[in-house]
Design a protein around this motif. Structure first.
Motif: not given
Ligand code: NDP
Length: 313
Positions: A35-39, A82-93
């Motif tokens: 997820g996104e910290p600013s949200s 577990a690996e972490f990515l501090t971002e927000k998913v914007t799209k999925v397929d």
């Protein structure tokens, strides 16, 4: 293909991080897109990041701060890889395997996905509302009601949730003002009657909370009625119960969901309608919405996912 992961977990509240602990321990090396910290809706750690004291999570007899609890969940998942990515998913397929998950223009591929993107409480959008969460403003009576023993408080909303919260809060509060914006309740008849019969609940009709008072914690609110008149309520607690919204916008047209946006899972499991995609936590639960139930369903998703992956090999 070496760049295809076993599993990607979307979300890092109690559900996502429990799924991370379990899948990591099962050597699936999950990537958690947290997820996104600013949200305030998709923040890493989920809704517990917006709470203070958590007294009902088993194992913490003295209570623990929400953000610290989530930090410990994350630490535990990290310990097993577990690996972490501090971002927000914007799209999925999810139309073909491996599945693709995007973070803006960056693509990630995985054989399975665990969706734990959570839900958010609808808020009044008043100035300082977010700052006062955990300092008088709350969205969870089960979590925070006990802190208002003997105090005068208010609940906003006229649906079943608001009445359920107001009724529950009368166990602690000296008085509960139920602030309803119309001259009628949306709640079911039986719930309405429960509110009318409870001597501690006073319904304030045709009114909205328009200002929150207090510096470090809430000391009162201003109500504005539909005729334009205003009045002050000297409450130390304000429970906002005007509904929830699951964080499912990116899954629209991709996964089966209810009209309300909650993801649908097969009864007693975390399977969605797409084989290899699992859902857990508040994104698929509008009934319990507790950290412990979210964590429990995160564990279920990890086990469902692990067994499903095994069945594919
Ligand atoms: P609802 O959408 O049913 O009700 C929301 C309430 O909040 C309405 O009274 C609405 O007013 C009011 N509201 C919305 N926005 C604002 C605002 N900005 N300011 C002031 N008031 C506002 O949500 P609930 O969470 O109550 O319920 C969701 C679903 O869950 C429902 O289907 C409900 O029946 C179910 N539920 C069942 C329970 C039970 O049976 N025990 C317990 C809890 C929930 P207005 O009416 O004017 O739109």
């Amino acid at each position: 293909m070496s760049d295809v992961r076993n599993t990607i977990i979307i979300g890092s509240g109690p559900a996502g991080l429990t799924a991370a602990i379990y899948t990591a321990r099962a050597s699936l090396a999950p990537l958690v897109i947290e997820g996104e910290p600013s949200s305030t809706s998709d923040q890493p750690g989920g809704q517990l990041m917006l709470t203070t004291e958590v007294e009902n999570f088993p194992g913490w007899p003295e209570g623990i701060q929400g953000p610290e609890l989530m930090m410990r969940f994350k630490e535990q998942a990290g310990r097993f890889g577990a690996e972490f990515l501090t971002e927000k998913v914007t799209k999925v397929d999810f139309s073909q395997r491996p599945f693709t998950v995007w973070v803006r223009d960056q693509q990630f591929k995985a054989n399975s996905v665990i969706v734990a993107s959570g839900a958010q409480s609808l808020m009044l959008d008043l100035p300082r509302e977010t700052d006062l969460i955990g300092h008088g403003v709350s969205t969870c009576a089960t979590c925070d009601g006990v802190f208002f023993r003997g105090q005068e408080i208010a609940v906003v909303g006229g649906g079943d949730s608001a009445i359920e919260e107001a009724t529950f809060l009368t166990k602690f509060a000296s008085k509960v003002h139920l602030v309803v914006r119309r001259d009628t309740l949306r709640a079911s008849r039986i719930m309405q009657q429960r509110a009318f019969d409870n001597e501690k609940i006073e319904i304030v009709w045709n009114s909205q909370v328009t200002t929150l008072h207090g510096e470090s914690s809430l000391s009162g609110v201003t109500l504005t009625s539909t005729d334009g008149s205003t009045r002050e309520l000297p409450v130390t607690g304000l429970f906002i119960a005007i509904g929830h919204k699951p964080n499912t916008a990116i899954f629209s047209g991709v996964l089966n969901m209810e009209d309300s946006g909650y993801l649908m899972t097969r009864a007693g499991s975390t399977f969605t309608d797409v084989a290899g995609v699992f859902a857990c936590g508040d994104v698929q639960d509008h009934t319990y919405r507790q950290a412990i139930t979210a964590a429990g369903s995160g564990c279920m998703a990890a086990i469902d996912c692990e067994r499903w992956l095994e069945s594919q090999h």
